[in-house]
Design a protein around this motif. Structure first.
Motif, mmCIF file in Angstrom:
data_model
loop_
_atom_site.group_PDB
_atom_site.id
_atom_site.type_symbol
_atom_site.label_atom_id
_atom_site.label_comp_id
_atom_site.label_asym_id
_atom_site.label_seq_id
_atom_site.Cartn_x
_atom_site.Cartn_y
_atom_site.Cartn_z
ATOM 1 N N UNK A 9 0.860 -1.180 0.000
ATOM 2 C CA UNK A 9 0.000 0.000 0.000
ATOM 3 C C UNK A 9 0.902 1.238 0.000
ATOM 4 N N UNK A 10 0.758 2.058 -1.022
ATOM 5 C CA UNK A 10 1.603 3.232 -1.216
ATOM 6 C C UNK A 10 0.750 4.482 -1.073
ATOM 7 N N UNK A 11 1.133 5.388 -0.174
ATOM 8 C CA UNK A 11 0.504 6.703 -0.065
ATOM 9 C C UNK A 11 1.411 7.709 -0.763
ATOM 10 N N UNK A 12 0.902 8.320 -1.823
ATOM 11 C CA UNK A 12 1.673 9.264 -2.631
ATOM 12 C C UNK A 12 1.150 10.673 -2.402
ATOM 13 N N UNK A 13 2.050 11.589 -2.059
ATOM 14 C CA UNK A 13 1.684 12.981 -1.793
ATOM 15 C C UNK A 13 2.259 13.865 -2.894
ATOM 16 N N UNK A 14 1.363 14.613 -3.539
ATOM 17 C CA UNK A 14 1.754 15.415 -4.697
ATOM 18 C C UNK A 14 1.281 16.859 -4.520
ATOM 19 N N UNK A 15 2.047 17.787 -5.094
ATOM 20 C CA UNK A 15 1.618 19.188 -5.092
ATOM 21 C C UNK A 15 0.668 19.498 -6.223
ATOM 22 N N UNK A 16 0.678 18.678 -7.262
ATOM 23 C CA UNK A 16 -0.199 18.862 -8.419
ATOM 24 C C UNK A 16 -0.295 17.521 -9.117
ATOM 25 N N UNK A 17 -1.384 16.826 -8.893
ATOM 26 C CA UNK A 17 -1.496 15.490 -9.469
ATOM 27 C C UNK A 17 -2.244 15.496 -10.799
ATOM 28 N N UNK A 18 -3.293 16.355 -10.903
ATOM 29 C CA UNK A 18 -4.021 16.366 -12.177
ATOM 30 C C UNK A 18 -4.787 17.657 -12.440
ATOM 31 N N UNK A 19 -4.574 18.716 -11.638
ATOM 32 C CA UNK A 19 -5.369 19.924 -11.896
ATOM 33 C C UNK A 19 -4.738 20.818 -12.953
ATOM 34 N N UNK A 20 -3.431 20.692 -13.189
ATOM 35 C CA UNK A 20 -2.737 21.333 -14.307
ATOM 36 C C UNK A 20 -1.891 20.248 -14.968
ATOM 37 N N UNK A 21 -1.881 20.229 -16.290
ATOM 38 C CA UNK A 21 -1.122 19.212 -17.013
ATOM 39 C C UNK A 21 0.323 19.675 -17.175
ATOM 40 N N UNK A 22 1.258 18.945 -16.575
ATOM 41 C CA UNK A 22 2.677 19.220 -16.791
ATOM 42 C C UNK A 22 3.447 17.908 -16.736
ATOM 43 N N UNK A 73 -3.622 18.614 -3.742
ATOM 44 C CA UNK A 73 -4.606 19.656 -4.056
ATOM 45 C C UNK A 73 -5.355 19.291 -5.328
ATOM 46 N N UNK A 74 -6.589 19.732 -5.421
ATOM 47 C CA UNK A 74 -7.399 19.473 -6.606
ATOM 48 C C UNK A 74 -8.081 20.765 -7.039
ATOM 49 N N UNK A 75 -8.701 20.724 -8.214
ATOM 50 C CA UNK A 75 -9.444 21.868 -8.738
ATOM 51 C C UNK A 75 -10.818 21.410 -9.186
ATOM 52 N N UNK A 76 -11.760 22.375 -9.287
ATOM 53 C CA UNK A 76 -13.113 22.021 -9.735
ATOM 54 C C UNK A 76 -13.089 21.408 -11.135
ATOM 55 N N UNK A 77 -12.209 21.930 -11.984
ATOM 56 C CA UNK A 77 -12.097 21.417 -13.350
ATOM 57 C C UNK A 77 -10.679 20.893 -13.534
ATOM 58 N N UNK A 78 -10.455 19.596 -13.331
ATOM 59 C CA UNK A 78 -9.092 19.048 -13.481
ATOM 60 C C UNK A 78 -8.669 19.028 -14.936
ATOM 61 N N UNK A 79 -7.357 18.936 -15.146
ATOM 62 C CA UNK A 79 -6.831 18.891 -16.506
ATOM 63 C C UNK A 79 -7.058 17.536 -17.154
#
Length: 396
Positions: free
Chosen positions: A21-34, A59-65
């Motif tokens: 079981x892996x817990x991954x912490x990201x600053x931007x996972x899918x709300x901006x495409x990079x 973090x997430x956004x209302x409209x993900x990338x």
């Protein structure tokens, strides 16, 4: 707390350790495409196909990338000051900590040195869980682009402290690995390279009809800038190169593939440029392959996914001499120029613009070299680093 679950996928052979079981912490996972979050999503997809269970906190956004791989749990965040397109994680509130405790991860992976990443590190230490960090960009270089050059030493101190608290540090290129090893990380640093989709990015996708529809003549030389339209990607350098080339009488067509907060700034300074906006899939592959030279003036890249994608598309690259570019362009797959040396950059571009056969020869070599970079192989590097920690009593 928003939770988005991924669709089911077929599973390959079982892993050496059943269902870690892996817990991954990201600053931007899918709300901006990079490039960073695309690498993380591909990693999660491969890990789950190999039998792991992955839960992502970001973090997430209302409209993900784009739709996320794995299961995504939203963490509190605010728009990043000066860069409202990105969000700053604010840590781990009680509700998110409770979710992590229910998940009971075997390993914690942090991919951003923000408040959420630091909080995840502390949680790993309290719980006695192995801790992995991955480096995706050179955060210390950002300060110069946002009028905060004086804080760079403080950023560098924070980064060293952040990575020293980890059991493993995954870096994308050999020069960065060597630099970490020389800075006292020899026991913990490991390589996590990247991959490229050589079907999406393929010289066969070059489309003369697409060029003509966008007023790029068959004989014209289209100079490609490819990526997020943000200051730290070197947009000002790209504009300066275009103007310097034109002052020297070199006929080129500026082609910009991507979008971002600096689009209007770029339009004002290069009104003649073709700005495609954001493209994806076959449309992206066609636009990149239909260029003639790719230029990468960014000094902030930790790997340079766009450079690899241009290589796979059969383009010669002219890039600032950064560790990432030097690795990818070794062996004649592109040209390097010293940081800040616009004369050298424009000279290299002018030579390539004048000799189409040389462009094509370098592009063929670049295409061949791109075959060394596959996503499954890259993700296996992470799997091996995880397995190394999970199979031993690593000091924590």
């Amino acid at each position: 707390m928003a939770i988005v679950a991924n669709a089911a996928r077929p599973m390959p052979a079982a892993p050496a350790r059943p269902s870690p079981r892996i817990a991954l912490f990201s600053g931007n996972y899918n709300y901006v495409r990079d490039g960073a979050n695309r690498a993380l999503n591909r990693l999660v997809d491969v890990l789950e196909r190999r039998g792991a269970r992955v839960r992502v906190y970001s973090p997430t956004a209302r409209v993900p990338a784009f739709a996320p791989s794995g299961t995504l749990v939203s963490v509190p965040s605010i728009p990043l000051p000066g860069r409202g397109d990105y969000r700053l994680g604010l840590g781990l509130p009680i509700s998110v900590r409770a979710d992590i405790m229910r998940f009971t991860p075997d390993l914690i992976h942090v991919s951003a040195p923000d408040w959420t990443g630091v909080a995840a590190q502390r949680l790993a230490r309290v719980r006695g869980v192995p801790l992995v960090a991955s480096l995706h960009t050179r955060f210390e270089t950002y300060a110069q682009f946002y009028g905060a050059g004086l804080v760079r030493p403080a950023i560098e101190r924070h980064l060293r402290s952040f990575y020293r608290r980890c059991d493993r540090v995954l870096v994308p290129t050999r020069p960065i690995l060597d630099a970490f090893a020389g800075d006292g990380f020899a026991e913990t640093v490991r390589l996590w390279s990247r991959g490229v989709d050589r079907i999406q990015f393929d010289p066969a996708r070059r489309d003369p009809a697409w060029r003509r529809a966008h007023d790029i003549a068959d004989s014209a030389c289209a100079l490609l800038f490819f990526g997020r339209l943000v200051r730290e990607k070197g947009l000002a350098e790209y504009v300066a190169m275009i103007k310097q080339l034109r002052a020297r009488g070199v006929a080129i067509v500026p082609l910009v593939v991507g979008d971002g907060p600096e689009r209007d700034w770029l339009r004002q300074r290069l009104p003649e440029a073709l700005l495609t906006g954001h493209l994806d899939g076959a449309a992206l592959g066609r636009a990149v392959a239909s260029a003639d030279i790719f230029v990468n003036p960014s000094v902030t890249e930790a790997f340079g996914n766009v450079t690899l994608e241009a290589m796979a598309s059969g383009l010669p690259t002219v890039s600032v001499d950064a560790p990432s570019a030097a690795t990818l362009l070794a062996g004649g797959t592109g040209l390097l120029y010293p940081p800040g040396d616009r004369d050298a950059a424009s000279g290299a571009l002018a030579r390539l613009a004048a000799f189409p056969e040389r462009r094509r020869a370098i592009g063929r070599h670049a295409r061949e070299a791109s075959a060394a970079y596959g996503w499954d192989r890259a993700s296996a590097m992470v799997w091996d680093a995880y397995a190394e920690l999970l199979a031993t009593d690593a000091p924590r």
